[in-house]
Write a protein that holds these residues in place. Structure first.
Motif, PDB file in Angstrom:
ATOM      1  N   ILE A  39       0.871  -1.167   0.000  1.00 15.04           N
ATOM      2  CA  ILE A  39       0.000   0.000   0.000  1.00 15.04           C
ATOM      3  C   ILE A  39       0.912   1.222   0.000  1.00 15.04           C
ATOM      4  N   PRO A  40       0.780   2.085  -1.008  1.00 16.37           N
ATOM      5  CA  PRO A  40       1.717   3.196  -1.147  1.00 16.37           C
ATOM      6  C   PRO A  40       1.570   4.244  -0.049  1.00 16.37           C
ATOM      7  N   ILE A  41       2.721   4.795   0.324  1.00 15.78           N
ATOM      8  CA  ILE A  41       2.781   5.905   1.274  1.00 15.78           C
ATOM      9  C   ILE A  41       3.047   7.157   0.454  1.00 15.78           C
ATOM     10  N   VAL A  42       2.162   8.132   0.563  1.00 13.22           N
ATOM     11  CA  VAL A  42       2.304   9.383  -0.180  1.00 13.22           C
ATOM     12  C   VAL A  42       2.665  10.475   0.818  1.00 13.22           C
ATOM     13  N   ASP A  43       3.887  10.994   0.689  1.00 11.53           N
ATOM     14  CA  ASP A  43       4.381  12.059   1.564  1.00 11.53           C
ATOM     15  C   ASP A  43       4.060  13.390   0.899  1.00 11.53           C
ATOM     16  N   VAL A  44       3.212  14.190   1.540  1.00 11.80           N
ATOM     17  CA  VAL A  44       2.705  15.424   0.940  1.00 11.80           C
ATOM     18  C   VAL A  44       3.481  16.665   1.368  1.00 11.80           C
ATOM     19  N   ARG A  45       4.559  16.476   2.101  1.00  8.67           N
ATOM     20  CA  ARG A  45       5.343  17.619   2.575  1.00  8.67           C
ATOM     21  C   ARG A  45       6.114  18.269   1.431  1.00  8.67           C
ATOM     22  N   ARG A  46       6.809  19.352   1.756  1.00  6.29           N
ATOM     23  CA  ARG A  46       7.622  20.064   0.769  1.00  6.29           C
ATOM     24  C   ARG A  46       9.030  19.480   0.705  1.00  6.29           C
ATOM     25  N   ASN A  47       9.696  19.763  -0.390  1.00  4.54           N
ATOM     26  CA  ASN A  47      11.051  19.296  -0.637  1.00  4.54           C
ATOM     27  C   ASN A  47      11.988  19.594   0.538  1.00  4.54           C
ATOM     28  N   ARG A  95       3.974  16.149   8.265  1.00  4.63           N
ATOM     29  CA  ARG A  95       4.815  16.312   9.458  1.00  4.63           C
ATOM     30  C   ARG A  95       4.095  15.828  10.722  1.00  4.63           C
ATOM     31  N   THR A  96       2.833  16.258  10.906  1.00  7.37           N
ATOM     32  CA  THR A  96       2.123  15.917  12.146  1.00  7.37           C
ATOM     33  C   THR A  96       0.769  15.237  11.933  1.00  7.37           C
ATOM     34  N   GLY A  97       0.313  15.150  10.706  1.00 11.03           N
ATOM     35  CA  GLY A  97      -1.000  14.570  10.422  1.00 11.03           C
ATOM     36  C   GLY A  97      -2.072  15.600  10.156  1.00 11.03           C
ATOM     37  N   ARG A  98      -1.782  16.857  10.402  1.00 13.12           N
ATOM     38  CA  ARG A  98      -2.762  17.916  10.211  1.00 13.12           C
ATOM     39  C   ARG A  98      -3.071  18.158   8.734  1.00 13.12           C
ATOM     40  N   ARG A  99      -2.038  18.296   7.921  1.00  9.87           N
ATOM     41  CA  ARG A  99      -2.251  18.538   6.489  1.00  9.87           C
ATOM     42  C   ARG A  99      -2.935  17.348   5.808  1.00  9.87           C
ATOM     43  N   ASN A 114     -11.313   4.879  -2.707  1.00 11.97           N
ATOM     44  CA  ASN A 114     -10.494   3.938  -1.938  1.00 11.97           C
ATOM     45  C   ASN A 114     -10.357   4.377  -0.482  1.00 11.97           C
ATOM     46  N   VAL A 115      -9.861   3.477   0.320  1.00 12.48           N
ATOM     47  CA  VAL A 115      -9.569   3.798   1.713  1.00 12.48           C
ATOM     48  C   VAL A 115      -8.350   4.706   1.748  1.00 12.48           C
ATOM     49  N   ILE A 116      -8.426   5.734   2.558  1.00 15.72           N
ATOM     50  CA  ILE A 116      -7.299   6.636   2.772  1.00 15.72           C
ATOM     51  C   ILE A 116      -6.862   6.454   4.216  1.00 15.72           C
ATOM     52  N   TYR A 117      -5.623   6.025   4.383  1.00 13.89           N
ATOM     53  CA  TYR A 117      -5.062   5.904   5.721  1.00 13.89           C
ATOM     54  C   TYR A 117      -4.279   7.176   6.011  1.00 13.89           C
ATOM     55  N   ASN A 118      -4.547   7.770   7.148  1.00 15.59           N
ATOM     56  CA  ASN A 118      -3.857   8.988   7.558  1.00 15.59           C
ATOM     57  C   ASN A 118      -2.870   8.647   8.665  1.00 15.59           C
ATOM     58  N   ALA A 119      -1.588   8.924   8.420  1.00 13.39           N
ATOM     59  CA  ALA A 119      -0.566   8.730   9.454  1.00 13.39           C
ATOM     60  C   ALA A 119      -0.834   9.781  10.529  1.00 13.39           C
ATOM     61  N   LYS A 120      -1.527   9.369  11.587  1.00 10.65           N
ATOM     62  CA  LYS A 120      -2.117  10.332  12.511  1.00 10.65           C
ATOM     63  C   LYS A 120      -1.134  11.273  13.194  1.00 10.65           C
ATOM     64  N   ASN A 121       0.098  10.887  13.367  1.00  9.08           N
ATOM     65  CA  ASN A 121       1.067  11.791  13.992  1.00  9.08           C
ATOM     66  C   ASN A 121       2.241  12.106  13.075  1.00  9.08           C
ATOM     67  N   GLY A 122       2.105  11.734  11.812  1.00  4.12           N
ATOM     68  CA  GLY A 122       3.061  12.120  10.791  1.00  4.12           C
ATOM     69  C   GLY A 122       4.485  11.628  10.990  1.00  4.12           C
ATOM     70  N   ILE A 123       5.375  12.247  10.245  1.00  7.91           N
ATOM     71  CA  ILE A 123       6.793  11.858  10.271  1.00  7.91           C
ATOM     72  C   ILE A 123       7.417  12.178  11.634  1.00  7.91           C
TER      73      ILE A 123
END
Length: 138
Positions: A39-47, A95-99, A114-123
């Motif tokens: 299941i792919p992990i999509v990191d939405v943070r900035r470079n 970073r924290t799950g907020r975005r 599809n199901v969206i899993y949210n990494a609740k506390n982020g990186i």
């Protein structure tokens, strides 16, 4: 007349209930298990954030918000679909799950099925638990 309105309301609720994604907040332990199932992990943070902390191994790096908080959902969504199998769930991490909560809500509105899993506390949580990060790859 009232019965017709009630039936229409029930039908509407039934249809909308089954046409949107499920958003489920998950822990790091669950992320590890799900990622082993491809299941792919999509990191939405900035470079700059990716370089500062590293990223979860094998993450898809796809910035959503720029440094000023601006975004183009349609463009991001098109890029997302180029990188994922539309039949499978995805994991969103920031970073924290907020975005990712905000993005997941937008995806629900867009009718991402599809199901969206949210990494609740982020990186942040990932790093606090001393889990592996790698340098970002493009």
């Amino acid at each position: 007349m009232l019965i017709k309105v009630f039936v229409k309301l029930i039908c509407f609720l039934f249809i909308t209930t089954f046409s949107v994604a499920d958003v489920i907040s998950i822990s790091n332990e669950q992320i590890l298990k799900l990622s082993k199932s491809n299941i792919p992990i999509v990191d939405v943070r900035r470079n700059s954030e990716w370089h500062q902390t590293g990223v979860v191994p094998n993450s898809i790096l796809l910035t959503f918000f720029d440094k000023n908080g601006n975004y183009n959902f349609e463009e991001w969504y098109k890029k997302l679909h180029l990188n994922i199998n539309e039949e499978k769930p995805i994991i969103l991490i920031c970073r924290t799950g907020r975005r990712t909560k905000i993005i997941a809500k937008m995806m629900e509105i867009k009718n991402f099925d599809n199901v969206i899993y949210n990494a609740k506390n982020g990186i942040t949580s990932w790093i606090d638990e001393k889990l592996i990060t790698v340098k970002p790859k493009y």
